[in-house]
Design a protein around this motif. Sequence first.
Motif, PDB file in Angstrom:
ATOM      1  N   MET A   4      -3.323   1.669   7.041  1.00  0.00           N
ATOM      2  CA  MET A   4      -3.265   0.393   7.754  1.00  0.00           C
ATOM      3  C   MET A   4      -2.107  -0.461   7.235  1.00  0.00           C
ATOM      4  SD  MET A   4      -7.377  -0.420   7.938  1.00  0.00           S
ATOM      5  CE  MET A   4      -7.222  -1.709   9.191  1.00  0.00           C
ATOM      6  N   LEU A   5      -1.423  -1.110   8.145  1.00  0.00           N
ATOM      7  CA  LEU A   5      -0.320  -2.005   7.801  1.00  0.00           C
ATOM      8  C   LEU A   5      -0.817  -3.434   7.723  1.00  0.00           C
ATOM      9  CD1 LEU A   5       2.409  -0.570  10.234  1.00  0.00           C
ATOM     10  CD2 LEU A   5       1.774   0.240   7.939  1.00  0.00           C
ATOM     11  N   ASP A   6      -0.019  -4.305   7.064  1.00  0.00           N
ATOM     12  CA  ASP A   6      -0.396  -5.719   7.036  1.00  0.00           C
ATOM     13  C   ASP A   6       0.201  -6.430   8.258  1.00  0.00           C
ATOM     14  OD1 ASP A   6       2.294  -6.431   6.515  1.00  0.00           O
ATOM     15  OD2 ASP A   6       1.988  -6.530   4.352  1.00  0.00           O
ATOM     16  N   ILE A   7       0.029  -7.732   8.340  1.00  0.00           N
ATOM     17  CA  ILE A   7       0.457  -8.479   9.526  1.00  0.00           C
ATOM     18  C   ILE A   7       1.973  -8.537   9.658  1.00  0.00           C
ATOM     19  CG2 ILE A   7      -1.630  -9.878   9.571  1.00  0.00           C
ATOM     20  CD1 ILE A   7      -0.056 -12.140   8.256  1.00  0.00           C
ATOM     21  N   ASP A  21       6.159  -4.902  -1.420  1.00  0.00           N
ATOM     22  CA  ASP A  21       6.209  -4.603   0.006  1.00  0.00           C
ATOM     23  C   ASP A  21       7.028  -3.339   0.223  1.00  0.00           C
ATOM     24  OD1 ASP A  21       4.714  -6.796   0.925  1.00  0.00           O
ATOM     25  OD2 ASP A  21       6.481  -8.108   0.947  1.00  0.00           O
ATOM     26  N   PHE A  22       6.502  -2.417   1.018  1.00  0.00           N
ATOM     27  CA  PHE A  22       7.279  -1.255   1.437  1.00  0.00           C
ATOM     28  C   PHE A  22       6.769  -0.808   2.803  1.00  0.00           C
ATOM     29  CE2 PHE A  22       3.806   0.305  -1.209  1.00  0.00           C
ATOM     30  CZ  PHE A  22       3.305   1.385  -0.508  1.00  0.00           C
ATOM     31  N   SER A  23       7.602  -0.075   3.493  1.00  0.00           N
ATOM     32  CA  SER A  23       7.283   0.294   4.871  1.00  0.00           C
ATOM     33  C   SER A  23       7.059   1.789   5.024  1.00  0.00           C
ATOM     34  CB  SER A  23       8.422  -0.142   5.790  1.00  0.00           C
ATOM     35  OG  SER A  23       9.556   0.677   5.593  1.00  0.00           O
ATOM     36  N   LEU A  24       6.774   2.203   6.261  1.00  0.00           N
ATOM     37  CA  LEU A  24       6.593   3.620   6.542  1.00  0.00           C
ATOM     38  C   LEU A  24       7.873   4.409   6.270  1.00  0.00           C
ATOM     39  CD1 LEU A  24       4.445   3.432   9.790  1.00  0.00           C
ATOM     40  CD2 LEU A  24       3.692   4.191   7.531  1.00  0.00           C
ATOM     41  N   PHE A  25       9.024   3.737   6.347  1.00  0.00           N
ATOM     42  CA  PHE A  25      10.293   4.377   6.004  1.00  0.00           C
ATOM     43  C   PHE A  25      10.224   4.937   4.588  1.00  0.00           C
ATOM     44  CE2 PHE A  25      14.430   4.127   3.937  1.00  0.00           C
ATOM     45  CZ  PHE A  25      15.277   4.781   4.834  1.00  0.00           C
ATOM     46  N   TRP A  43       4.292   3.223  -6.562  1.00  0.00           N
ATOM     47  CA  TRP A  43       4.305   2.014  -5.741  1.00  0.00           C
ATOM     48  C   TRP A  43       2.955   1.832  -5.053  1.00  0.00           C
ATOM     49  CZ3 TRP A  43       9.372   2.016  -2.295  1.00  0.00           C
ATOM     50  CH2 TRP A  43      10.505   2.113  -3.117  1.00  0.00           C
ATOM     51  N   THR A  44       2.530   0.601  -4.972  1.00  0.00           N
ATOM     52  CA  THR A  44       1.373   0.243  -4.151  1.00  0.00           C
ATOM     53  C   THR A  44       1.649  -1.120  -3.539  1.00  0.00           C
ATOM     54  OG1 THR A  44      -1.055   0.135  -4.088  1.00  0.00           O
ATOM     55  CG2 THR A  44       0.031  -0.890  -5.990  1.00  0.00           C
ATOM     56  N   SER A  45       0.831  -1.538  -2.613  1.00  0.00           N
ATOM     57  CA  SER A  45       1.093  -2.800  -1.914  1.00  0.00           C
ATOM     58  C   SER A  45       0.892  -3.996  -2.839  1.00  0.00           C
ATOM     59  CB  SER A  45       0.179  -2.923  -0.700  1.00  0.00           C
ATOM     60  OG  SER A  45      -1.169  -3.059  -1.108  1.00  0.00           O
ATOM     61  N   THR A  46       1.263  -5.159  -2.371  1.00  0.00           N
ATOM     62  CA  THR A  46       1.172  -6.371  -3.189  1.00  0.00           C
ATOM     63  C   THR A  46      -0.265  -6.746  -3.515  1.00  0.00           C
ATOM     64  OG1 THR A  46       1.070  -7.826  -1.247  1.00  0.00           O
ATOM     65  CG2 THR A  46       3.261  -7.287  -2.110  1.00  0.00           C
ATOM     66  N   GLY A  47      -1.208  -6.251  -2.744  1.00  0.00           N
ATOM     67  CA  GLY A  47      -2.611  -6.607  -2.966  1.00  0.00           C
ATOM     68  C   GLY A  47      -3.073  -7.767  -2.116  1.00  0.00           C
ATOM     69  N   LYS A  48      -2.163  -8.391  -1.378  1.00  0.00           N
ATOM     70  CA  LYS A  48      -2.535  -9.540  -0.546  1.00  0.00           C
ATOM     71  C   LYS A  48      -3.339  -9.139   0.681  1.00  0.00           C
ATOM     72  CE  LYS A  48       1.610 -12.209  -1.776  1.00  0.00           C
ATOM     73  NZ  LYS A  48       2.867 -12.808  -1.261  1.00  0.00           N
ATOM     74  N   TYR A  49      -3.120  -7.905   1.142  1.00  0.00           N
ATOM     75  CA  TYR A  49      -3.759  -7.473   2.388  1.00  0.00           C
ATOM     76  C   TYR A  49      -4.580  -6.202   2.205  1.00  0.00           C
ATOM     77  CZ  TYR A  49      -0.468 -10.815   4.376  1.00  0.00           C
ATOM     78  OH  TYR A  49       0.250 -11.957   4.662  1.00  0.00           O
ATOM     79  N   CYS A  50      -5.087  -5.985   1.012  1.00  0.00           N
ATOM     80  CA  CYS A  50      -5.907  -4.793   0.793  1.00  0.00           C
ATOM     81  C   CYS A  50      -7.156  -5.146   0.003  1.00  0.00           C
ATOM     82  CB  CYS A  50      -5.120  -3.700   0.076  1.00  0.00           C
ATOM     83  SG  CYS A  50      -4.741  -4.036  -1.655  1.00  0.00           S
ATOM     84  N   MET A  51      -8.132  -4.262   0.085  1.00  0.00           N
ATOM     85  CA  MET A  51      -9.345  -4.432  -0.675  1.00  0.00           C
ATOM     86  C   MET A  51      -9.014  -4.502  -2.162  1.00  0.00           C
ATOM     87  SD  MET A  51     -12.747  -2.055  -0.551  1.00  0.00           S
ATOM     88  CE  MET A  51     -11.832  -0.605  -1.079  1.00  0.00           C
ATOM     89  N   VAL A  84       3.119  -1.556   4.531  1.00  0.00           N
ATOM     90  CA  VAL A  84       1.947  -0.743   4.233  1.00  0.00           C
ATOM     91  C   VAL A  84       0.975  -1.549   3.377  1.00  0.00           C
ATOM     92  CG1 VAL A  84       1.136   1.321   3.042  1.00  0.00           C
ATOM     93  CG2 VAL A  84       3.236   1.402   4.414  1.00  0.00           C
ATOM     94  N   ALA A  85      -0.302  -1.548   3.770  1.00  0.00           N
ATOM     95  CA  ALA A  85      -1.293  -2.338   3.046  1.00  0.00           C
ATOM     96  C   ALA A  85      -2.289  -1.470   2.290  1.00  0.00           C
ATOM     97  CB  ALA A  85      -2.043  -3.258   4.007  1.00  0.00           C
ATOM     98  N   THR A  86      -3.016  -0.620   3.014  1.00  0.00           N
ATOM     99  CA  THR A  86      -4.134   0.101   2.421  1.00  0.00           C
ATOM    100  C   THR A  86      -4.620   1.145   3.404  1.00  0.00           C
ATOM    101  OG1 THR A  86      -6.336  -0.239   1.414  1.00  0.00           O
ATOM    102  CG2 THR A  86      -5.817  -1.542   3.354  1.00  0.00           C
ATOM    103  N   CYS A  87      -5.675   1.837   3.048  1.00  0.00           N
ATOM    104  CA  CYS A  87      -6.348   2.731   3.996  1.00  0.00           C
ATOM    105  C   CYS A  87      -7.635   2.062   4.460  1.00  0.00           C
ATOM    106  CB  CYS A  87      -6.642   4.071   3.341  1.00  0.00           C
ATOM    107  SG  CYS A  87      -5.144   5.002   2.925  1.00  0.00           S
ATOM    108  N   ASN A  88      -8.343   2.690   5.362  1.00  0.00           N
ATOM    109  CA  ASN A  88      -9.544   2.045   5.904  1.00  0.00           C
ATOM    110  C   ASN A  88     -10.640   1.882   4.854  1.00  0.00           C
ATOM    111  OD1 ASN A  88      -9.612   5.104   6.669  1.00  0.00           O
ATOM    112  ND2 ASN A  88     -11.759   4.498   6.610  1.00  0.00           N
ATOM    113  N   ALA A  89     -10.690   2.769   3.843  1.00  0.00           N
ATOM    114  CA  ALA A  89     -11.748   2.657   2.839  1.00  0.00           C
ATOM    115  C   ALA A  89     -11.257   2.877   1.407  1.00  0.00           C
ATOM    116  CB  ALA A  89     -12.869   3.654   3.148  1.00  0.00           C
ATOM    117  N   THR A  90      -9.967   3.099   1.239  1.00  0.00           N
ATOM    118  CA  THR A  90      -9.395   3.339  -0.088  1.00  0.00           C
ATOM    119  C   THR A  90      -8.073   2.600  -0.210  1.00  0.00           C
ATOM    120  OG1 THR A  90      -8.360   5.368   0.750  1.00  0.00           O
ATOM    121  CG2 THR A  90     -10.464   5.614  -0.409  1.00  0.00           C
ATOM    122  N   ASN A  91      -7.550   2.542  -1.431  1.00  0.00           N
ATOM    123  CA  ASN A  91      -6.241   1.932  -1.653  1.00  0.00           C
ATOM    124  C   ASN A  91      -5.168   3.011  -1.714  1.00  0.00           C
ATOM    125  OD1 ASN A  91      -8.077  -0.322  -3.509  1.00  0.00           O
ATOM    126  ND2 ASN A  91      -6.672  -1.041  -1.933  1.00  0.00           N
TER     127      ASN A  91
END
Length: 305
Positions: free
Chosen positions: A191-194, A246-250, A215-223, A198-205
Motif C-alpha cells: 500500500m502507498l501513502d497519500i 520516503d521511497f517509491s515503487l521505482f 530502507w523502510t517508510s517514515t512510519g507516518k502512514y503505516c501500522m 511506499v507505506a506498508t502492506c495490508n497486515a505487515t510492515n
Amino acid sequence: MVHGTHNALEDSRNSDILISINDKLYPRKEAKISVFDSGYLVGDGVWEAFRLHSGVLIFLSDHLSRLWQSAATVGMKLPFTKEELTSKIWHTLKANDMSDGVHVRVMVTRGIKKTPSQDPRLTISGPNVVIIPEYKTASMTSKDKGISLFTSTIRRGSPDYLDPRLNCHSKLHEVQALIQAIEAGADEALMLDIHGFVATCNATNFFIVKNNEVWTSTGKYCMNGITRGKVIDLCKANGISCYEKDFSLFDVYGADEAFVTGTFGGLTPVIKIDGKTIGEGKYGDMTRRLSKIYEALIEKIILNE
C-alpha cells in the motif's frame, strides 16, 4: 492452504481451546458476543496480538503500551490496569495449559449498545474484552518460498481522518487492498501513502534492501509495528545502515531484497512485486541475517525471564 505471512500449520488442539469473554471462559464453539456489541456494529474497538514463546509473552510491555495508546486515541477508558489485563491473559493461557507456540489476540470494544448507532453515549455496558489464544506456528513454506505482493490502489489514510498507526477494528480498507492483491494473483497487498510513496502492506510492515542498506517508510502512514521497530533497532545495534525515508515503487522494483515484518511471522522475504522479481527472487542474505538476529533477541528475552 492460504499462502502468506499469516500461514499457520494446522493444529488440532485449537478445536478445544477456551476463550475468555469478560473474564469468563467458553469452549471455542460456544464463544459468542452480542450483535449489539459496538465492535460488531461499527468497528468501534481496539486490539493487540501477543506471541507466547517458552512461557514468555514476547515484547509484552511494547504491546500493552500500543493497546493503551490506541484506546486513548479513540477515547476509550479502560477500566483495568496493564497489570490486570496481563493477569487476564495469563489466566486464559493457564486454563488452556499453554506455554509455547501460541498467538494471543486481545480485543477490546467500547461495549454493548442500546440500539444500533455510532453514538458512544448509547453504550450501556463497560468495554467487552475478548482473549483468543491459539496454537499457531508459522509455516516455514512461506519463509523459504517467499511471498508475492501487488500494489493496491487503496491508499493508507491520512492521520487527520484515521491514523494508520491506530490498531483498531476498522480494517475494511486493508481488506479491500488484500482482495485486490488476491484477485491479481498475489499473496498480499503493498500500500502507498497519500503522496504515492511506499507505506506498508495490508497486515505487515515493508522493508527493502539496496546496496546493503535497509530502507523502510517514515512510519507516518503505516501500522506502528512492534517487530518493525525491533528490526530498526537491531540494524542500528549491529552496524547495519537503516533508514526510515520516503521511497517509491521505482526504488522497490530495483531493490536487491525485500521483506515484511509482523508479530506472527517475524521476517518474511518478498520475492515478487507487481509481477516483477525482486533481486534474485529468493530469500536474501540480508533478510536471513536480520531474521537470525531477531530470533536471537527473542531467545535472549526468554533466557532472561
